[in-house]
Structures are given as structure tokens and as C-alpha cells.
Motif scaffolding. Sequence first.
Motif, PDB file in Angstrom:
ATOM      1  N   LEU A  69     -10.113 118.460  38.465  1.00 46.58           N
ATOM      2  CA  LEU A  69      -9.893 118.650  39.903  1.00 46.58           C
ATOM      3  C   LEU A  69      -9.776 120.140  40.176  1.00 46.58           C
ATOM      4  N   ASP A  70     -10.587 120.633  41.096  1.00 48.16           N
ATOM      5  CA  ASP A  70     -10.538 122.037  41.493  1.00 48.16           C
ATOM      6  C   ASP A  70     -10.344 122.088  43.004  1.00 48.16           C
ATOM      7  N   LYS A 130     -14.069 126.677  47.299  1.00 53.65           N
ATOM      8  CA  LYS A 130     -14.402 126.624  48.724  1.00 53.65           C
ATOM      9  C   LYS A 130     -14.626 125.171  49.144  1.00 53.65           C
ATOM     10  N   THR A 131     -15.356 124.423  48.328  1.00 57.88           N
ATOM     11  CA  THR A 131     -15.489 122.978  48.503  1.00 57.88           C
ATOM     12  C   THR A 131     -14.799 122.346  47.300  1.00 57.88           C
ATOM     13  N   PRO A 132     -13.601 121.775  47.474  1.00 54.82           N
ATOM     14  CA  PRO A 132     -12.896 121.182  46.336  1.00 54.82           C
ATOM     15  C   PRO A 132     -13.760 120.129  45.629  1.00 54.82           C
ATOM     16  N   LYS A 133     -13.664 120.114  44.293  1.00 49.27           N
ATOM     17  CA  LYS A 133     -14.486 119.232  43.478  1.00 49.27           C
ATOM     18  C   LYS A 133     -13.614 118.423  42.524  1.00 49.27           C
ATOM     19  N   ALA A 134     -14.120 117.252  42.157  1.00 47.98           N
ATOM     20  CA  ALA A 134     -13.411 116.407  41.194  1.00 47.98           C
ATOM     21  C   ALA A 134     -14.427 115.706  40.303  1.00 47.98           C
ATOM     22  N   THR A 135     -13.998 115.411  39.096  1.00 48.11           N
ATOM     23  CA  THR A 135     -14.774 114.596  38.166  1.00 48.11           C
ATOM     24  C   THR A 135     -13.918 113.400  37.789  1.00 48.11           C
ATOM     25  N   LEU A 136     -14.526 112.226  37.807  1.00 53.50           N
ATOM     26  CA  LEU A 136     -13.834 111.003  37.409  1.00 53.50           C
ATOM     27  C   LEU A 136     -14.513 110.440  36.177  1.00 53.50           C
ATOM     28  N   THR A 137     -13.732 109.790  35.342  1.00 52.81           N
ATOM     29  CA  THR A 137     -14.292 108.957  34.280  1.00 52.81           C
ATOM     30  C   THR A 137     -13.820 107.544  34.562  1.00 52.81           C
ATOM     31  N   ASP A 138     -14.716 106.611  34.411  1.00 52.89           N
ATOM     32  CA  ASP A 138     -14.420 105.216  34.724  1.00 52.89           C
ATOM     33  C   ASP A 138     -14.789 104.362  33.530  1.00 52.89           C
ATOM     34  N   CYS A 139     -13.843 103.556  33.066  1.00 54.58           N
ATOM     35  CA  CYS A 139     -14.143 102.577  32.028  1.00 54.58           C
ATOM     36  C   CYS A 139     -14.667 101.337  32.746  1.00 54.58           C
ATOM     37  N   VAL A 140     -15.976 101.145  32.681  1.00 61.63           N
ATOM     38  CA  VAL A 140     -16.644 100.041  33.362  1.00 61.63           C
ATOM     39  C   VAL A 140     -16.636  98.826  32.443  1.00 61.63           C
ATOM     40  N   ASP A 141     -16.209  97.679  32.974  1.00 62.83           N
ATOM     41  CA  ASP A 141     -16.137  96.429  32.208  1.00 62.83           C
ATOM     42  C   ASP A 141     -17.118  95.423  32.809  1.00 62.83           C
ATOM     43  N   ALA A 146     -17.323 114.176  42.657  1.00 58.42           N
ATOM     44  CA  ALA A 146     -16.939 114.047  44.069  1.00 58.42           C
ATOM     45  C   ALA A 146     -16.606 115.423  44.629  1.00 58.42           C
ATOM     46  N   GLU A 147     -16.715 115.539  45.943  1.00 59.33           N
ATOM     47  CA  GLU A 147     -16.346 116.764  46.654  1.00 59.33           C
ATOM     48  C   GLU A 147     -15.535 116.391  47.889  1.00 59.33           C
ATOM     49  N   GLY A 156     -13.054 113.978  54.301  1.00 57.61           N
ATOM     50  CA  GLY A 156     -12.397 113.427  53.110  1.00 57.61           C
ATOM     51  C   GLY A 156     -13.284 113.524  51.876  1.00 57.61           C
ATOM     52  N   TRP A 157     -12.846 112.897  50.811  1.00 59.92           N
ATOM     53  CA  TRP A 157     -13.567 112.937  49.539  1.00 59.92           C
ATOM     54  C   TRP A 157     -14.817 112.070  49.608  1.00 59.92           C
TER      55      TRP A 157
END
Length: 194
Positions: free
Chosen positions: A127-128, A132-143, A174-175, A180-181
Motif C-alpha cells: 500500500l502506497d 500522487k495516486t495511491p496504489k495497492a497490491t492484493l494477493t488472493d487465495c482463490v478456492d 488497485a488505485e 474511491g478504490w
Amino acid sequence: MMTTRTRRTAALYGAVPLALLLAGCGGGDDDGAKPSGALPAASATPAPATSSADPDAAEKAAVLAAYSSMSAEQAKAYGKADAKGTQLEKYATLDALGQIRNDLARMKAAGTVVRGGIGHDPKVTALDTAAKTPKATLTDCVDLSSYETYDTKAKKVIPLPTEQPLRYVMTVSAEKWPNGWMVTAINPQGGPTC
């Protein structure tokens, strides 16, 4: 020379990776019958932050909520191979929407829809908020234990490819935009098993 069956199989498998992102059930055949054993949608709604130890807890919760909402809207679209009646534009940018629309076109051409529940266990791994445009990375355990691809013409479930793991790690970007996000990119190839 590619046969009709080979083209159809190729179109189906081309749609499978991104379709694996879904968070719920869908219908789609003409008789409206629900497949036996269909499970309710898995929830990826984050738990409310209970500790002030993480100064980014509220932003992380907002990122997870946007991803969960996008996944739910995506499930609606994949359940009928059509984005009409969904709010995907509210949670996904044009790049992410392009991926979804390409998948929907392949599914429609193959005559398939997605049914069954897909489990999600997303976490914000980067998460940053200072950018200027906040950014995020997600990891998802997909089942995928309850996931189904359904052939609406043949009225039957198409099994997943044998090499497809039932649980794997997928990454999402995501940004934070003025409203919003927003999900900006989805890596449908997946990563290691989880």
C-alpha cells in the motif's frame, strides 16, 4: 486445421483463468434451473479493523471492500456471460474491464457460463498512500472447490483442466481514484498454490 470442438475448447479455456476470480453463483441457461449443489457466494468482505496499531487499516479495508464488490459484480456477469445489469464500471478501470469483457466475449462464443461458489481470501500486501495516486497490491487465495463452467447448449458441467490447481494465489492491483478504490489490473494466471 482447427475443428469446431477445438475452437470451442480453446475459447472456453481462454475464459477460465479470469473467470476464476468470481465470488459467487450465477445462472444462465434458458430454463433458469439452478444446478444441484450450487453453493452461495463466498464472502471476501474484510473484517472491520479493531486495532489502531496499523495506521493504514482503514485504507486496507477500503481496498478489500472495492475488490470484494468488483468480484461480486463480476460473478453476476460471468453467471450469464453478459455485463448488462452489473456495476463493474464502479469498481474496475478500463484496463481491468477490458480483461473481463474479453472473457465474456469468449464465454458467449463458447456458450458457457460460470456457476458455483469461488472462495476468496484476499490480503493487501502493498500500500502506497503517499503517491500522487495511491496504489495497492492484493494477493488472493482463490478456492475453486465449488467452481463450475456450465455449457448452456449441451446442458452440462465442463470439468476444469486437470492441471488447474483448486487453490492458488492470484495478484490484483488497485488505485485510489476520486470516487474511491478501483481495481486496475488482475493477474488471472495465478501463482503458487495456497
